[in-house]
Scaffold this motif. Structure first.
Motif, PDB file in Angstrom:
ATOM      1  N   PHE A  99       0.820  -1.204   0.000  1.00  0.00           N
ATOM      2  CA  PHE A  99       0.000   0.000   0.000  1.00  0.00           C
ATOM      3  C   PHE A  99       0.860   1.263   0.000  1.00  0.00           C
ATOM      4  O   PHE A  99       0.345   2.364   0.108  1.00  0.00           O
ATOM      5  N   ASP A 100       2.186   1.063  -0.109  1.00  0.00           N
ATOM      6  CA  ASP A 100       3.095   2.209  -0.025  1.00  0.00           C
ATOM      7  C   ASP A 100       2.762   3.315  -1.014  1.00  0.00           C
ATOM      8  O   ASP A 100       2.827   4.498  -0.684  1.00  0.00           O
ATOM      9  N   ASN A 101       2.411   2.907  -2.249  1.00  0.00           N
ATOM     10  CA  ASN A 101       2.146   3.913  -3.270  1.00  0.00           C
ATOM     11  C   ASN A 101       0.970   4.803  -2.867  1.00  0.00           C
ATOM     12  O   ASN A 101       0.999   6.020  -3.055  1.00  0.00           O
ATOM     13  N   TYR A 102      -0.057   4.161  -2.305  1.00  0.00           N
ATOM     14  CA  TYR A 102      -1.227   4.926  -1.876  1.00  0.00           C
ATOM     15  C   TYR A 102      -0.868   5.834  -0.708  1.00  0.00           C
ATOM     16  O   TYR A 102      -1.319   6.972  -0.628  1.00  0.00           O
ATOM     17  N   ASP A 103      -0.040   5.293   0.192  1.00  0.00           N
ATOM     18  CA  ASP A 103       0.403   6.097   1.315  1.00  0.00           C
ATOM     19  C   ASP A 103       1.123   7.345   0.821  1.00  0.00           C
ATOM     20  O   ASP A 103       0.850   8.460   1.264  1.00  0.00           O
ATOM     21  N   GLN A 104       2.023   7.133  -0.136  1.00  0.00           N
ATOM     22  CA  GLN A 104       2.786   8.272  -0.675  1.00  0.00           C
ATOM     23  C   GLN A 104       1.891   9.255  -1.414  1.00  0.00           C
ATOM     24  O   GLN A 104       2.048  10.467  -1.292  1.00  0.00           O
ATOM     25  N   ALA A 105       0.976   8.706  -2.204  1.00  0.00           N
ATOM     26  CA  ALA A 105       0.116   9.592  -3.006  1.00  0.00           C
ATOM     27  C   ALA A 105      -0.816  10.390  -2.106  1.00  0.00           C
ATOM     28  O   ALA A 105      -1.068  11.568  -2.344  1.00  0.00           O
ATOM     29  N   LEU A 106      -1.315   9.735  -1.047  1.00  0.00           N
ATOM     30  CA  LEU A 106      -2.288  10.425  -0.191  1.00  0.00           C
ATOM     31  C   LEU A 106      -1.617  11.399   0.767  1.00  0.00           C
ATOM     32  O   LEU A 106      -2.115  12.500   0.987  1.00  0.00           O
ATOM     33  N   TYR A 107      -0.489  10.984   1.376  1.00  0.00           N
ATOM     34  CA  TYR A 107       0.070  11.795   2.448  1.00  0.00           C
ATOM     35  C   TYR A 107       1.487  12.291   2.166  1.00  0.00           C
ATOM     36  O   TYR A 107       2.026  13.047   2.964  1.00  0.00           O
ATOM     37  N   GLY A 108       2.101  11.841   1.061  1.00  0.00           N
ATOM     38  CA  GLY A 108       3.463  12.275   0.748  1.00  0.00           C
ATOM     39  C   GLY A 108       3.511  13.785   0.553  1.00  0.00           C
ATOM     40  O   GLY A 108       2.530  14.409   0.165  1.00  0.00           O
ATOM     41  N   SER A 109       4.653  14.379   0.823  1.00  0.00           N
ATOM     42  CA  SER A 109       4.739  15.843   0.778  1.00  0.00           C
ATOM     43  C   SER A 109       4.514  16.367  -0.641  1.00  0.00           C
ATOM     44  O   SER A 109       3.961  17.447  -0.828  1.00  0.00           O
ATOM     45  N   GLY A 110       4.926  15.592  -1.630  1.00  0.00           N
ATOM     46  CA  GLY A 110       4.781  16.074  -3.001  1.00  0.00           C
ATOM     47  C   GLY A 110       3.347  16.017  -3.496  1.00  0.00           C
ATOM     48  O   GLY A 110       2.834  16.980  -4.061  1.00  0.00           O
ATOM     49  N   ALA A 111       2.682  14.879  -3.256  1.00  0.00           N
ATOM     50  CA  ALA A 111       1.355  14.686  -3.830  1.00  0.00           C
ATOM     51  C   ALA A 111       0.257  15.187  -2.885  1.00  0.00           C
ATOM     52  O   ALA A 111      -0.528  16.061  -3.233  1.00  0.00           O
TER      53      ALA A 111
END
Lengths: 332, 329
Positions: A99-111
């Motif tokens: 689920f890392d990609n979703y984590d990054q997309a939802l809460y990552g600083s860039g996205a």
């Protein structure tokens, strides 16, 4: 003509040029239902037809599956190999999903799509409710209130359906920017780029089609029903809420889904009228595609995040959507 | 009160949304209450209460801006210097803009035709089969996906990796080429085929629409007609050619024109997938580029007007066909 089923008239317009009078006698004894069954069976057993249908269905489905599968793969795997390489792994249990990609997309600083997701919801709900309500009232007015110039005005509203919204964008935007002066003086902040201008714009752009569609549905309500209510002393407001509204719920649902999908999936209005802080998902995802085109782990997850709500709504309420579409397409 | 206009947190955003809806309900309530007082009021006042909001909003947000845009299209980029028809002349004579018009024409012809043909064939093939519902849903689902989402889905299908040892393709289409022994291609860069690959995305989206409308039309063909034709020896292709297609002609026209209009106005696919580079620019995206990137308001207005002008013949054809079919009825 060898029409055997009694009571079936043969329409002259549709009869094809060549005839076949040697229809097997057995076929004439079959009932309509049996013939239908044979015809259906015949179609199913035609291997080429089935093959073409299956190939088309697969072609139409595979791209989305590719996106979905990829969005759950680890970033490195996505870069190294195609998503189809996980298929053997699914059966052997070797496939690695995350689920890392979703984590990054939802809460990552860039996205940070979680915030953007809220924006889309905040934009969509009023942009669906407002035009439907306003259009319902107008549809009632055009259908059941006599006033001078009624037909002319209705035709005008209908005709404005075809105006591409591009034509209205720049003047509207400059209006909103000009209004900033007033709002700065009163509220201390400008209005352009806020949700308010997006709600207003979406509502305006939806009105011609909404009025036209709901008017068509409203016209289908039997006149006697409205007349009866009128004789009983009901005013227009009462007739509208008590008599017509309950009958129109399916039509409202149909247009509601239509408008919901339109606003949720819209790029142009969001791009033109929102500040970066209030931009909807489509704008954010389109921007990601431009600036991080190679980061497929973020892009696939982001795209799926932007698609999940309309997909669920669509699959649950497909029936209403189809009805609205047919009304719009066939009558419009 | 600042948060109403410029909310910072999720809570403030949601609160602003609720306030907006409530405000709207109150305003509409006041209008309805005002026109529904028991005393005798002329019917035109009631009519204004019901129809007025729509007319006011459309006049303000569609009609007036449309006229302003038309006016602006006769002006120089900063909309102060009158240049007559120069913007339109430039559009028709400048090589780059001519190409934009040609590419747009390709979109408006190919996308509706192919979506309709595929949708029609599919609708006929799955009609009354056991898997009709599922089969239709599969093709219909792209209608729910935004064009931005579709662009990403297909961008991934078209993804290109250089043809080197040790590098494997991650885009499905290029992998298929590799399996067939063909070197991988940069689908979105090679002209003029890249436009075709962009149009394919639109076809992918619109086929579901065509299929659904046409399928409903096919089901509406009276059983008597198909049965009579069958007894007369029509089967398969003959049935399709002489019964199905003529019977659903009005629906075909509606589908073709609707998709053509959608295609003409949509800029999402081109903007997301190529940004209009590599010779894929279309009128709708050129409008956006001129209006908000190049800041050439005169030319942008002219492109918007052209978009409008191009819609008119499609609508006119549609209306004429509808009149005709109504006369027959």
């Amino acid at each position: 003509m060898t029409t055997s089923t009694p009571g079936v008239p043969t329409p002259g317009t549709a009869s094809p040029a060549h005839r076949d009078d040697d229809e097997p006698a057995a076929a004439r004894k079959l009932s309509r239902l049996e013939k239908r069954a044979i015809a259906t069976k015949g179609r199913l057993s035609s291997p080429w037809a089935s093959l073409v249908a299956i190939v088309l269905a697969i072609l139409w489905t595979i791209p989305s599956i590719g996106l979905l599968v990829t969005s759950f793969r680890p970033e490195l795997d996505i870069r190294r190999s195609g998503w189809w390489t996980v298929i053997p792994g699914i059966f052997s249990g070797d496939a690695e999903f995350t689920f890392d990609n979703y984590d990054q997309a939802l809460y990552g600083s860039g996205a940070n799509l979680s915030e953007v997701f809220v924006n889309t919801i905040v934009i969509t709900l009023p942009a669906v409710l407002i035009p439907i309500t306003v259009a319902l009232l107008a549809a009632y007015g055009f259908a059941w209130i006599e006033f001078p110039g009624r037909n002319l005005l209705f035709v005008a509203v209908f005709a404005l359906q075809v105006v591409p919204i591009q034509v209205a964008l720049v003047p509207l935007l400059s209006d909103y920017v000009q209004a900033n002066g007033f709002f700065n003086a009163v509220f201390g902040v400008g209005i352009s780029g806020t949700f308010w201008t997006v709600w207003l714009s979406h509502s305006i752009f939806a009105l011609p089609l909404a009025t036209f569609l709901l008017h068509n549905f409203m016209k289908d309500v039997p006149r006697s029903l409205v007349e009866a209510a009128r004789v009983d002393g009901a005013g227009h407001v009462k007739i509208f809420f008590r008599v017509l509204f309950p009958l129109l719920v399916p039509a409202i649902a149909a247009f509601g889904i239509f408008q919901f999908l339109w606003v949720w999936n819209d790029l142009l209005v969001g791009l033109t009228f929102t500040d970066p802080a209030y931009r909807p998902l489509t704008v954010a995802v389109a921007e990601m595609a431009g600036s991080r085109g190679g980061d497929w782990h973020i892009l696939t997850a982001g795209a799926f995040i932007s698609m999940i709500v309309p997909l669920v709504v669509f699959l649950l309420l497909q029936r209403y959507f189809v009805r609205g579409m047919l009304a719009g397409a066939v009558k419009g | 009160m600042t948060w109403l206009l410029a909310p910072d947190t999720t809570g403030e955003k949601l609160a602003a949304m609720v306030v907006a809806v409530l405000l709207f309900v109150v305003v509409m309530g006041v209008i309805l209450y005002a026109v529904d007082r028991p005393k005798r009021i002329p019917s035109w006042v009631v009519a204004v209460g019901f129809v007025g909001p729509v007319l006011a909003m459309i006049a303000y947000g569609l009609l007036r801006p449309g006229l302003i845009t038309l006016w602006d299209s006769f002006f120089h980029r900063n909309t102060t210097e009158f240049v007559g028809l120069d913007n339109y002349v430039r559009m028709l004579t400048d090589g780059a803009f001519q190409k934009v018009l040609v590419v747009t024409a390709a979109w408006v012809i190919l996308a509706p035709l192919l979506s309709t043909v595929i949708g029609l064939v599919y609708a006929v093939l799955v009609d009354r089969t056991r898997f009709e519902r599922l089969a239709k849903t599969l093709v219909f689902v792209p209608m729910a996906i935004s064009m931005v989402g579709a662009s990403i889905i297909w961008g991934f299908v078209y993804e290109f990796r250089p043809d080197q040892p040790g590098v494997s393709q991650i885009g499905l289409l290029n992998q298929v080429l590799v399996w067939l022994g063909i070197p991988p291609q940069q689908f979105l860069i090679g002209q003029p085929w890249n436009t075709g690959f962009l149009i394919l995305v639109m076809i992918w989206i619109q086929t579901g629409f065509a299929m659904t409308v046409l399928s409903a039309a096919i089901k509406a063909i009276p059983d008597d007609i198909t049965e009579a034709a069958r007894l007369d020896g029509l089967h398969g292709l003959g049935m399709f050619r002489y019964i199905t297609v003529p019977s659903i002609r009005p629906a075909l026209v509606v589908v073709l024109t609707t998709i053509a209009m959608t295609t003409l106005k949509a800029f999402d696919i081109v903007r997301t997938m190529t940004g209009g580079q590599f010779g894929t620019q279309i009128v709708a995206n050129e409008f956006y580029t001129q209006a908000f990137r190049q800041n050439n308001q005169g030319l942008a207005a002219a492109f918007a007007v052209v978009l409008f002008i191009l819609v008119i013949p499609i609508v006119a054809y549609n209306v004429r066909q509808m009149r005709k079919s109504e006369e027959i009825r």
